[in-house]
Structures are given as structure tokens and as C-alpha cells.
Design an enzyme around this catalytic site. Structure first.
Site, PDB file in Angstrom:
ATOM      1  CB  THR A  13      -0.939   0.003   1.215  1.00 37.59           C
ATOM      2  OG1 THR A  13      -1.792  -1.143   1.151  1.00 37.59           O
ATOM      3  CG2 THR A  13      -1.790   1.261   1.244  1.00 37.59           C
ATOM      4  CB  VAL A  14       3.291   2.614   2.437  1.00 43.36           C
ATOM      5  CG1 VAL A  14       4.170   3.853   2.547  1.00 43.36           C
ATOM      6  CG2 VAL A  14       2.232   2.619   3.530  1.00 43.36           C
ATOM      7  CB  ALA A  33      14.599  17.715  -3.954  1.00 44.69           C
ATOM      8  NE  ARG A  45       9.674 -12.364  -0.299  1.00 42.22           N
ATOM      9  CZ  ARG A  45       9.483 -13.074   0.819  1.00 42.22           C
ATOM     10  NH1 ARG A  45       8.309 -13.630   1.043  1.00 42.22           N
ATOM     11  NH2 ARG A  45      10.455 -13.208   1.692  1.00 42.22           N
ATOM     12  CE  LYS A 103       2.827   1.028  12.878  1.00 42.23           C
ATOM     13  NZ  LYS A 103       2.022   1.166  11.645  1.00 42.23           N
ATOM     14  CD  GLU A 127       7.154  13.568   9.829  1.00 41.50           C
ATOM     15  OE1 GLU A 127       6.254  13.275  10.639  1.00 41.50           O
ATOM     16  OE2 GLU A 127       7.995  14.460  10.045  1.00 41.50           O
ATOM     17  N   GLY A 132       1.148   8.625  10.138  1.00 41.99           N
ATOM     18  CA  GLY A 132       0.911   8.677   8.703  1.00 41.99           C
ATOM     19  C   GLY A 132       1.312   9.978   8.054  1.00 41.99           C
ATOM     20  CG  ASP A 199       0.182   1.057  15.674  1.00 47.42           C
ATOM     21  OD1 ASP A 199       1.024   0.825  14.797  1.00 47.42           O
ATOM     22  OD2 ASP A 199      -0.513   2.090  15.692  1.00 47.42           O
ATOM     23  CE  LYS A 203       1.287   4.356  14.497  1.00 44.12           C
ATOM     24  NZ  LYS A 203      -0.143   4.417  14.116  1.00 44.12           N
TER      25      LYS A 203
END
Length: 435
Positions: A13-14, A33, A45, A103, A127, A132, A199, A203
Site C-alpha cells: 500500500t505505502v 529538492a 517479490r 514504527k 517521518e 501517517g 502500535d 509511536k
């Protein structure tokens, strides 16, 4: 324009969201940048139909990316803590800067990783590991760098916030809302990591390491989930003018640092009380700026990719100057970080909401209040719920003033032993978040 070559490991997803964002906004990102940021290799994979890798070399072994001499920045988005740790260390050994959204990796292995990065004169940016798309890490490290941070309180897990929002607004049972969260993809098939607070603890310790320059050690965080939260207590809190939120709280005191994750009563007029559904928010109180609120989506492909790409841009900027100008991950060089006293939950001072079932007869409440007075606990309010005339027991609700948790535990133990009290005493910590 100089080119900085990126290797992305993981096309979930990310990972796919990050590749899409870099490709879509290249004309905006490159001038910011001051270099061309080019994804030249991806390690995965299998392919992901949600992104286009036709112009990118794809390696089926992610370690090929970490060892590729042409790659400048390795973006670790595979998750987990074992292979991910090996991948990051391999990337550093091969002279690559690292950007990660992991995280658990930072919370559990951050000290070793940052020490190795410092030795290699390289950057590890993270970050996206907390909240998120909310730029809380940059907020703490850069925007609030001139402040003494007093405390932080955050809704930093969208799954638990969604569940509590539904329980509060609709009076639903925990198990019922959890099932819906799983159907919507907000919760995993095994939701333990979220609903038990693990979780959020990861964080919280990452944010606290920046705010208070303490070592990363998630085992020091007192952690309590939401699985045992009674809908009746959520409803009672609402009647009393509070909302129940699952908060991660870090506070610097003269005695040490508080690190705790647990259900919390917060006043309805508090900034964080109105943050519902799967959104995240972090309140930060500091000596110069006062109280600030960082608010937004705490997960998802695009929001998390936003933070990943922001780190890539930061690292690319530093590469064009001096890597040593980058503030190390803990806010001070890792060699200077020393252990601070992390307070045991028994030493925490806060207010409490209490609920218990007692016989509806004279003298019961005076006995209970006498026990609490003996433990040094001051009562702010007491309320006896109305019951049918045929019911011998009534629910009693007490709000305390600020007291030590060990004092409350001692009082609760005595109250539960009374013959006039049925069952256990339920209690939830209360935070006003105004000082």
C-alpha cells in the site's frame, strides 16, 4: 541538475503510493529538492497493479537494492522487524541513506540503527513511522526545536479511534464495531497490535525520544488496550461531559518521564475530543509556543506516502550539502543519549473515573468515601445512578481529583472487599490536557 537515485523496497500500500506520488508530482518535487529525484529500482517479490513500474528496474531480492552501487537512498517499506532490520543495516553498510515508515523497527531497533547510521555518517529518516501523513516528527525536531516540550497526548491509532467513536456516538459494543472495522479494512484479521495499544506504544516512544532525548525502548511504556472497555462507562463519560479516547501520553516531570497508552477521559471542549473516525491527532505543549495540535489522516497510501516523500526530499537536500548538518534522529548525537527515569504507572498522578455496583442502603457511600479519604484521595464528584425499585444494587460513579495511581489501587482493593459492593471497580484515567 544533480540526480539522486531512489530504490524502493516493498510495493504494498505505502510502497505503491510512494512510487505514484514521486512520479505524479515530479515537476513539483525536483525544484523543491534542488535535484532530480529518480526511482531507478524497486525491490518486490511481486508486482502491484496499483502502480506503474514499466520504467523502473524491478528486483525480486530486496537486498539487491540495498547493495546496488547506483542507489543513493533506500526506502524501506516492507514492514516487520527482522528482515527490515537486516535490510536497513545492509543499506547503511553499502553507503545508502535510509527512509522508512516502519514504527516497530524504529521503536524496537532504533538505537542500534541510529548508532550505525551515525558511525557511517548517513541519515535514517522516519517521518512516516508516526501518524501517517501528519508531520509530527518534523514538527518536534524542527518546528519546535527551540522549545522545552512539557507533554504530548495523541490519538495515534486510527483503528482504536474508529471503534471508540462508534461506541460513543452510537452506543455500540466493542466486538460489533471491531467486526465492522475489519470489514472496512481499518483493522487486521488479528487486531491485537492495534486494540491492545502496542502500535500506539511504538509511536509514542518514537515521539518521546525526540521530545525528551531519551533512548528508544517501547518496553518502558505502560500499555492498556480498549478490549475491556464497557459501553456503559463510555455513556457515563458522555453524561459527565467527557469523551473516552485511547491516548498515548508522554510527560516530562521533575521525577522522570511518563510514558503511557490507555483509554482516557478528556473533556468535550478539549481540542482532541472532537477527533473521530480513523483520524489521528497529537497535542504538544511546550514552554514557548504553548499548546499546538497536529491533526490529519494517520494511515493510507497517499497520506503515508506524503511523509515518505517529504523525507526523501529532506535527505536529497542534505546530500547536496553536508550530511552532518542533519540533526540525528534523537535530537542529539546518539552517543550523548543517556537513560532517563521512566516512571512506573504506580507513580503517575492523574484524576480518575470510577464505577462500581453497591447495595442501595444507608452508610455504604460513607464507608467508600472513608476508604478513599484514608488513601488520601479527594473526590470531585459522586453520582448514584437510578435503578428499578426491585434492584438491590445501584451503580455509583465517582470522579476523583488528581492522585497517585498507587493510592487509587489501594483504595480499589479495599472497596472490592466490602460485602456491600458487588464485583470489581471499573476505573479510567482522566486527562484535562490544559497544563
Amino acid at each position: 541538475m544533480k540526480s539522486v537515485k531512489i530504490g524502493i523496497c516493498g510495493l504494498g500500500t505505502v510502497g505503491s503510493g510512494t512510487l505514484n506520488l514521486l512520479q505524479r508530482n515530479a515537476q513539483l518535487i525536483n525544484p523543491r529538492a534542488n535535484c532530480e529525484i529518480a526511482v531507478t529500482q524497486v525491490g518486490a517479490r511481486r508486482d502491484n497493479p496499483n502502480c506503474d513500474t514499466s520504467a523502473v528496474e524491478v528486483a525480486r531480492d530486496i537486498f539487491d537494492v540495498a547493495k546496488n552501487p547506483d542507489i543513493d537512498i533506500v526506502v524501506e517499506l516492507i514492514g516487520g522487524t527482522t528482515v527490515a532490520r537486516d535490510l536497513v543495516m545492509t543499506a547503511l553498510d553499502n553507503g545508502k541513506h535510509v527512509v522508512t515508515a516502519n514504527k516497530a523497527l524504529i521503536a524496537e531497533h532504533g538505537m542500534d540503527i541510529f548508532a550505525h547510521a551515525e558511525k557511517c555518517n548517513l541519515i535514517v529518516a522516519y517521518e512516516a513511522a508516526v501518524a501517517g501523513g501528519i508531520p509530527i516528527i518534523k514538527g518536534l525536531r524542527e518546528g519546535l526545536a527551540g522549545n522545552r516540550i512539557n507533554w504530548m497526548a495523541g490519538i495515534i491509532n486510527g483503528t482504536t479511534n474508529f471503534i471508540l467513536s462508534e461506541m460513543d456516538s452510537k452506543g455500540r459494543e466493542f466486538s460489533d464495531v471491531l467486526s465492522e472495522a475489519q470489514e472496512k479494512g481499518y483493522a487486521e484479521a488479528d487486531p491485537t497490535f492495534d486494540v491492545e495499544g502496542i502500535d500506539a506504544a511504538h509511536k509514542l516512544v518514537i515521539m518521546a525520544s525526540l521530545a525528551f532525548a531519551i533512548p528508544l525502548d517501547s518496553s518502558k511504556v505502560f500499555t492498556d488496550g480498549i478490549t475491556k472497555l464497557d459501553p456503559q462507562d463510555v455513556a457515563n463519560a458522555r453524561e459527565l461531559g467527557y469523551v473516552v479516547k485511547h491516548l498515548g501520553i508522554a510527560r516530562q516531570t521533575e521525577s522522570g518521564v511518563e510514558l503511557r497508552v490507555h483509554p482516557t477521559l478528556v473533556p468535550k471542549n478539549c481540542l482532541i475530543a472532537g477527533v473521530d473516525d480513523v483520524l489521528n491527532a497529537v497535542m504538544v505543549n511546550a514552554d514557548a509556543v504553548g499548546t499546538t495540535l497536529f491533526y490529519g489522516p494517520g494511515a493510507g497510501a497517499a497520506p503515508t506516502a506524503s511523509s515518505v516523500v517529504a523525507d526523501i526530499i529532506d535527505v536529497a537536500r542534505v546530500m547536496n550539502n553536508d550530511p552532518q548538518s542533519w540533526v540525528p534522529a534523537l535530537g542529539v548525537p546518539t552517543s550523548a543519549v543517556t537513560a532517563r527515569d521512566i516512571l512506573d504507572i504506580q507513580e503517575i498522578e492523574t484524576s480518575f473515573y470510577m464505577r462500581f455496583s453497591a447495595l442501595d442502603q444507608p452508610g455504604v457511600l460513607s464507608t467508600v468515601t472513608g476508604i478513599m479519604a484514608g488513601a488520601g484521595i479527594s473526590i470531585e464528584a459522586i453520582n448514584q445512578k437510578e435503578q428499578p425499585a426491585t434492584e438491590k444494587y445501584v451503580d455509583v460513579i465517582i470522579l476523583t481529583n488528581v492522585t497517585h495511581e498507587k493510592s487509587l489501587d489501594a483504595a480499589v482493593e479495599q472497596i472490592e472487599q466490602l460485602e456491600t459492593v458487588r464485583g470489581q471497580v471499573s476505573f479510567i484515567r482522566v486527562e484535562h490536557l490544559d497544563q
